[in-house]
Design a protein around this motif. Structure first.
Motif, PDB file in Angstrom:
ATOM      1  N   ARG A 125      11.086  20.328  12.428  1.00  0.00           N
ATOM      2  CA  ARG A 125      10.075  19.408  12.964  1.00  0.00           C
ATOM      3  C   ARG A 125       8.781  19.502  12.174  1.00  0.00           C
ATOM      4  O   ARG A 125       8.512  20.496  11.533  1.00  0.00           O
ATOM      5  CB  ARG A 125       9.766  19.781  14.404  1.00  0.00           C
ATOM      6  N   LYS A 126       7.983  18.477  12.292  1.00  0.00           N
ATOM      7  CA  LYS A 126       6.698  18.471  11.603  1.00  0.00           C
ATOM      8  C   LYS A 126       5.764  19.464  12.290  1.00  0.00           C
ATOM      9  O   LYS A 126       5.555  19.413  13.491  1.00  0.00           O
ATOM     10  CB  LYS A 126       6.101  17.069  11.677  1.00  0.00           C
ATOM     11  N   VAL A 127       5.238  20.397  11.496  1.00  0.00           N
ATOM     12  CA  VAL A 127       4.371  21.427  12.066  1.00  0.00           C
ATOM     13  C   VAL A 127       2.924  21.055  11.796  1.00  0.00           C
ATOM     14  O   VAL A 127       2.580  20.656  10.688  1.00  0.00           O
ATOM     15  CB  VAL A 127       4.658  22.806  11.432  1.00  0.00           C
ATOM     16  N   ASP A 128       2.094  21.198  12.808  1.00  0.00           N
ATOM     17  CA  ASP A 128       0.671  20.952  12.625  1.00  0.00           C
ATOM     18  C   ASP A 128      -0.083  22.098  13.280  1.00  0.00           C
ATOM     19  O   ASP A 128       0.110  22.382  14.456  1.00  0.00           O
ATOM     20  CB  ASP A 128       0.299  19.608  13.264  1.00  0.00           C
ATOM     21  N   ILE A 129      -0.903  22.775  12.494  1.00  0.00           N
ATOM     22  CA  ILE A 129      -1.638  23.918  13.029  1.00  0.00           C
ATOM     23  C   ILE A 129      -3.125  23.614  12.965  1.00  0.00           C
ATOM     24  O   ILE A 129      -3.612  23.129  11.947  1.00  0.00           O
ATOM     25  CB  ILE A 129      -1.362  25.190  12.186  1.00  0.00           C
ATOM     26  N   SER A 130      -3.843  23.890  14.034  1.00  0.00           N
ATOM     27  CA  SER A 130      -5.296  23.783  13.941  1.00  0.00           C
ATOM     28  C   SER A 130      -5.920  24.927  14.723  1.00  0.00           C
ATOM     29  O   SER A 130      -5.323  25.448  15.672  1.00  0.00           O
ATOM     30  CB  SER A 130      -5.778  22.436  14.463  1.00  0.00           C
ATOM     31  N   PHE A 131      -7.114  25.329  14.295  1.00  0.00           N
ATOM     32  CA  PHE A 131      -7.776  26.451  14.935  1.00  0.00           C
ATOM     33  C   PHE A 131      -9.009  25.986  15.683  1.00  0.00           C
ATOM     34  O   PHE A 131      -9.629  24.996  15.329  1.00  0.00           O
ATOM     35  CB  PHE A 131      -8.177  27.489  13.888  1.00  0.00           C
ATOM     36  N   SER A 164       6.096  28.597  20.154  1.00  0.00           N
ATOM     37  CA  SER A 164       5.238  29.667  20.654  1.00  0.00           C
ATOM     38  C   SER A 164       5.188  30.830  19.672  1.00  0.00           C
ATOM     39  O   SER A 164       4.162  31.492  19.552  1.00  0.00           O
ATOM     40  CB  SER A 164       5.689  30.116  22.039  1.00  0.00           C
ATOM     41  N   CYS A 165       6.284  31.077  18.961  1.00  0.00           N
ATOM     42  CA  CYS A 165       6.247  32.157  17.962  1.00  0.00           C
ATOM     43  C   CYS A 165       5.244  31.848  16.861  1.00  0.00           C
ATOM     44  O   CYS A 165       4.416  32.690  16.518  1.00  0.00           O
ATOM     45  CB  CYS A 165       7.618  32.343  17.327  1.00  0.00           C
ATOM     46  N   ILE A 166       5.333  30.656  16.318  1.00  0.00           N
ATOM     47  CA  ILE A 166       4.402  30.271  15.260  1.00  0.00           C
ATOM     48  C   ILE A 166       2.974  30.348  15.800  1.00  0.00           C
ATOM     49  O   ILE A 166       2.065  30.861  15.148  1.00  0.00           O
ATOM     50  CB  ILE A 166       4.709  28.849  14.748  1.00  0.00           C
ATOM     51  N   ALA A 167       2.792  29.861  17.023  1.00  0.00           N
ATOM     52  CA  ALA A 167       1.443  29.819  17.597  1.00  0.00           C
ATOM     53  C   ALA A 167       0.883  31.223  17.797  1.00  0.00           C
ATOM     54  O   ALA A 167      -0.272  31.486  17.451  1.00  0.00           O
ATOM     55  CB  ALA A 167       1.477  29.062  18.921  1.00  0.00           C
ATOM     56  N   VAL A 168       1.701  32.130  18.335  1.00  0.00           N
ATOM     57  CA  VAL A 168       1.206  33.486  18.588  1.00  0.00           C
ATOM     58  C   VAL A 168       0.868  34.174  17.264  1.00  0.00           C
ATOM     59  O   VAL A 168      -0.193  34.790  17.125  1.00  0.00           O
ATOM     60  CB  VAL A 168       2.245  34.314  19.384  1.00  0.00           C
ATOM     61  N   VAL A 169       1.752  34.024  16.291  1.00  0.00           N
ATOM     62  CA  VAL A 169       1.494  34.665  14.990  1.00  0.00           C
ATOM     63  C   VAL A 169       0.224  34.096  14.359  1.00  0.00           C
ATOM     64  O   VAL A 169      -0.630  34.837  13.860  1.00  0.00           O
ATOM     65  CB  VAL A 169       2.709  34.461  14.059  1.00  0.00           C
ATOM     66  N   ALA A 170       0.081  32.773  14.433  1.00  0.00           N
ATOM     67  CA  ALA A 170      -1.104  32.144  13.848  1.00  0.00           C
ATOM     68  C   ALA A 170      -2.368  32.625  14.551  1.00  0.00           C
ATOM     69  O   ALA A 170      -3.360  32.964  13.901  1.00  0.00           O
ATOM     70  CB  ALA A 170      -0.995  30.626  13.958  1.00  0.00           C
ATOM     71  N   GLU A 221       3.532  29.374   4.386  1.00  0.00           N
ATOM     72  CA  GLU A 221       2.599  28.840   3.395  1.00  0.00           C
ATOM     73  C   GLU A 221       1.567  27.928   4.071  1.00  0.00           C
ATOM     74  O   GLU A 221       0.364  28.040   3.828  1.00  0.00           O
ATOM     75  CB  GLU A 221       3.393  28.039   2.366  1.00  0.00           C
ATOM     76  N   LEU A 222       2.078  27.075   4.947  1.00  0.00           N
ATOM     77  CA  LEU A 222       1.187  26.165   5.674  1.00  0.00           C
ATOM     78  C   LEU A 222       0.161  26.949   6.470  1.00  0.00           C
ATOM     79  O   LEU A 222      -1.039  26.660   6.436  1.00  0.00           O
ATOM     80  CB  LEU A 222       2.017  25.290   6.615  1.00  0.00           C
ATOM     81  N   LEU A 223       0.648  27.984   7.162  1.00  0.00           N
ATOM     82  CA  LEU A 223      -0.230  28.808   7.984  1.00  0.00           C
ATOM     83  C   LEU A 223      -1.325  29.449   7.139  1.00  0.00           C
ATOM     84  O   LEU A 223      -2.502  29.423   7.481  1.00  0.00           O
ATOM     85  CB  LEU A 223       0.605  29.878   8.691  1.00  0.00           C
ATOM     86  N   MET A 224      -0.919  29.992   5.990  1.00  0.00           N
ATOM     87  CA  MET A 224      -1.884  30.657   5.118  1.00  0.00           C
ATOM     88  C   MET A 224      -2.925  29.659   4.602  1.00  0.00           C
ATOM     89  O   MET A 224      -4.116  29.946   4.572  1.00  0.00           O
ATOM     90  CB  MET A 224      -1.153  31.308   3.933  1.00  0.00           C
ATOM     91  N   ASN A 225      -2.455  28.484   4.210  1.00  0.00           N
ATOM     92  CA  ASN A 225      -3.383  27.459   3.734  1.00  0.00           C
ATOM     93  C   ASN A 225      -4.387  27.089   4.810  1.00  0.00           C
ATOM     94  O   ASN A 225      -5.584  26.988   4.559  1.00  0.00           O
ATOM     95  CB  ASN A 225      -2.621  26.190   3.332  1.00  0.00           C
ATOM     96  N   GLU A 262      -8.424  27.512   4.824  1.00  0.00           N
ATOM     97  CA  GLU A 262      -9.266  26.338   5.066  1.00  0.00           C
ATOM     98  C   GLU A 262     -10.287  26.628   6.165  1.00  0.00           C
ATOM     99  O   GLU A 262     -11.471  26.356   6.032  1.00  0.00           O
ATOM    100  CB  GLU A 262      -8.389  25.183   5.543  1.00  0.00           C
ATOM    101  N   ASP A 263      -9.753  27.213   7.246  1.00  0.00           N
ATOM    102  CA  ASP A 263     -10.600  27.515   8.389  1.00  0.00           C
ATOM    103  C   ASP A 263     -11.681  28.517   8.006  1.00  0.00           C
ATOM    104  O   ASP A 263     -12.847  28.378   8.373  1.00  0.00           O
ATOM    105  CB  ASP A 263      -9.735  28.067   9.507  1.00  0.00           C
ATOM    106  N   GLN A 264     -11.288  29.504   7.233  1.00  0.00           N
ATOM    107  CA  GLN A 264     -12.224  30.535   6.791  1.00  0.00           C
ATOM    108  C   GLN A 264     -13.355  29.900   5.979  1.00  0.00           C
ATOM    109  O   GLN A 264     -14.530  30.169   6.195  1.00  0.00           O
ATOM    110  CB  GLN A 264     -11.471  31.575   5.961  1.00  0.00           C
ATOM    111  N   GLU A 265     -12.977  29.007   5.087  1.00  0.00           N
ATOM    112  CA  GLU A 265     -13.980  28.348   4.254  1.00  0.00           C
ATOM    113  C   GLU A 265     -14.943  27.528   5.098  1.00  0.00           C
ATOM    114  O   GLU A 265     -16.154  27.531   4.865  1.00  0.00           O
ATOM    115  CB  GLU A 265     -13.294  27.432   3.237  1.00  0.00           C
ATOM    116  N   LYS A 266     -14.353  26.869   6.090  1.00  0.00           N
ATOM    117  CA  LYS A 266     -15.175  26.036   6.962  1.00  0.00           C
ATOM    118  C   LYS A 266     -16.205  26.887   7.692  1.00  0.00           C
ATOM    119  O   LYS A 266     -17.371  26.534   7.803  1.00  0.00           O
ATOM    120  CB  LYS A 266     -14.258  25.334   7.979  1.00  0.00           C
ATOM    121  N   ARG A 267     -15.734  28.052   8.157  1.00  0.00           N
ATOM    122  CA  ARG A 267     -16.625  28.956   8.866  1.00  0.00           C
ATOM    123  C   ARG A 267     -17.745  29.446   7.974  1.00  0.00           C
ATOM    124  O   ARG A 267     -18.899  29.501   8.364  1.00  0.00           O
ATOM    125  CB  ARG A 267     -15.840  30.189   9.337  1.00  0.00           C
ATOM    126  N   VAL A 268     -17.378  29.807   6.748  1.00  0.00           N
ATOM    127  CA  VAL A 268     -18.364  30.321   5.808  1.00  0.00           C
ATOM    128  C   VAL A 268     -19.447  29.267   5.580  1.00  0.00           C
ATOM    129  O   VAL A 268     -20.644  29.550   5.600  1.00  0.00           O
ATOM    130  CB  VAL A 268     -17.683  30.716   4.473  1.00  0.00           C
TER     131      VAL A 268
END
Lengths: 272, 257
Positions: B34-40, B150-156, B227-231, B235-241
């Motif tokens: 399935r298409k995965v979409d992660i946001s923080f 839920s696994c992907i979400a918890v790890v992320a 890979e997606l998670l790491m990217n 991205e999120d880290q950069e945004k925070r900085v």
């Protein structure tokens, strides 16, 4: 429906209404308070769901247009239900996406049905039915014919085909509410009708039916839309059915022009 | 009591026929994930995952407590899952179904028992104080694949989470606020992204070859998701900085090989 810009009269539960109520045309004329609004006597009306507030001055109606996923049965709504089991006088059905557990469909609520000629439906059959009784405290009841004319009028068992899930707003739009809403907006001058040149005018609403119109021009299929957010599609082969279903499901947030493009792309993709 | 909706005969027949022709109802390939979409979220440890139409939010939080007496050197890590009526009308509040128990156990197995998180690093003062990290899994929309989501979400969420820094001087423990000192990430040993966890409780026997080919496919998907998670994390880290006008501060020690 809101693909172009956010609706102007956005209301949240408990808000005061942002626009004045339609003025009474004649003394004692009733005003219709539609779904999503609660009347607090004597003369306060507050929204109880979030959505777009609509007022029809001509018909003196006011209601909130919103989208959701849980269906609450209302009288005369066409729905797609699934037969669970049969008892002595009723079929016990489930209405998908609804909170109530079972709906009752009398054995005799079909066209030309008598004790002997009633249709035999097995558990798992799909029926297109209309809600004949909806109450807060009772299970809803269904019927597959028009009680006034005793004609089926399109209702009855749906054989073959496939069911697709759409949101409730989308289902309403497919049943033609989008068109009505658009006419209302045009009348109120909120949006302008799409020009004769066919160029899209800013703020012009699409009726939401473009996808079905475009599909109808290119493919042959049968469709039944239930207000409970189920769409039944059937055609001569699996590929066509699937193509139609995918187009309808994916067109939810697209404008009219985009919907037509989507249909063309999908048809190519499925090689039809 | 609402039940999981049963599928009609029409749908069953259609899905089977479509699969025979190599078509899936949601338009994917037969072996496509399935298409995965992660946001923080704004805060650390808040993750929102969409997997197709399934949507899961995980919130990770940490507090200081007393460790369990039998594990004085380890912190506490717990995962709570609750399937509410928001996900699907078939779920009720306070009544856990068999599916829910199974799901909780699977996630627990995949993340906690695989030692994904280094529990010893959560210890502050042995036997007295430790971090209790808690991951709350909220299912917002249920369209299948709850375990994967839920696994992907918890790890992320765990990798995204930062806990306040702590300094210990003798008996005195100071917890520094997030503004005082750069918060530290949890020490995560590996990322158990579970795409195709094999949980077979009875049923038909599967041939080893099929199992192997499934595993290879799963590996590919896991790589993509990681890979997606790491990217996304970067991205999120950069945004925070950029947002907080931070220098790229880090509390990690320089490690020399």
């Amino acid at each position: 429906m809101f693909a172009d810009e956010p609706p102007e009269n956005l209301v949240l539960p408990g808000d005061t209404l942002p626009i004045p109520l339609p003025a009474p045309t004649a003394k004692g004329a009733a005003m219709k308070v539609g779904p999503g609004l609660a009347h607090i006597p004597p003369d306060t009306i507050i929204p109880v769901i979030a959505g777009e507030l609509n007022v029809d001055e001509k018909k003196r109606m006011i209601w909130v247009e919103s989208d959701g996923k849980r269906y609450t049965p209302h009288l005369h709504d066409p729905v797609i239900a699934i037969i669970n089991r049969s008892s002595s006088d009723f079929y016990h059905c489930t209405i998908p996406h609804s909170r109530s557990t079972t709906a009752l469909l009398p054995h005799l609520a079909f066209e030309n049905a008598t004790k002997k000629t009633r249709p035999q439906l097995n558990p798992g059959c799909v029926v297109y039915a209309r809600i004949s009784l909806a109450s807060k405290h009772m299970d809803p009841e269904l019927e597959c014919f028009d009680a006034a004319t005793s004609k089926a009028g399109g209702f009855g068992e749906l054989k073959g085909g496939m069911l697709f899930d759409v949101s409730l707003g989308m289902a309403r739009r497919l049943l033609g509410d989008g068109k009505k809403l658009r006419q209302l907006k045009i009348r109120q001058g909120l949006v302008r009708a799409e020009g004769e040149t066919g160029k899209k005018v800013k703020g012009a609403m699409c009726s939401g039916l473009e996808v079905v119109e475009e599909l109808g021009q290119r493919l042959g299929f049968e469709i039944a839309v239930g207000r409970n957010g189920k769409v039944w599609v059937d055609s001569e082969d699996v590929r066509t059915t699937l193509c139609c279903g995918r187009c309808i499901v994916e067109s939810e947030f697209l404008t009219g022009e985009e919907q037509r493009r989507l249909v063309r792309e999908k048809i190519k993709e499925f090689g039809l | 009591m609402p039940r999981e909706p049963e599928y009609s005969n029409n749908e069953k027949a259609f899905v089977l026929e479509a699969i025979q022709q190599g078509l899936r109802v949601d338009g994917r390939q037969l072996d496509e994930f399935r298409k995965v979409d992660i946001s923080f979220g704004e805060e650390f440890g808040l993750t929102d995952i969409k997997l197709g139409r399934t949507r899961v939010i995980v919130r990770v939080s940490a507090e200081v407590t007393k460790p369990y007496p039998d594990q004085p050197f380890e912190g506490i890590f717990s995962i709570t899952t609750e399937l509410g009526p928001m996900a699907s009308p078939a779920f009720e509040v306070g009544r856990s179904t068999e599916q829910e128990v199974l799901l909780a156990r699977l996630i627990e197995k995949a993340i906690r028992r695989s030692n994904a998180i280094d529990q010893e690093s959560l210890c502050i003062v042995a036997g007295q104080k430790c971090w209790s990290v808690r991951a709350d899994v909220h299912f917002l929309d249920h369209d299948g694949a709850l375990v994967d989501a839920s696994c992907i979400a918890v790890v992320a969420a765990l990798t995204h989470f930062r806990r306040p820094d702590v300094s210990v001087e003798g008996e005195k423990v100071t917890i520094h606020t997030l503004t005082e000192r750069v918060p530290v990430p949890l020490s995560i040993l590996h990322l158990p992204i579970c795409v195709c966890q094999i949980s077979k409780a009875g049923g038909m026997a599967i041939e080893a070859v099929i199992l192997m080919s499934c595993a290879t496919q799963a590996l590919l998907v896991v790589r993509q998701v990681t890979e997606l998670l790491m990217n996304k994390l970067e991205e999120d880290q950069e945004k925070r900085v950029r947002r907080d006008n931070l220098l790229k501060a880090s509390a990690e020690n320089v490690r020399r090989a």
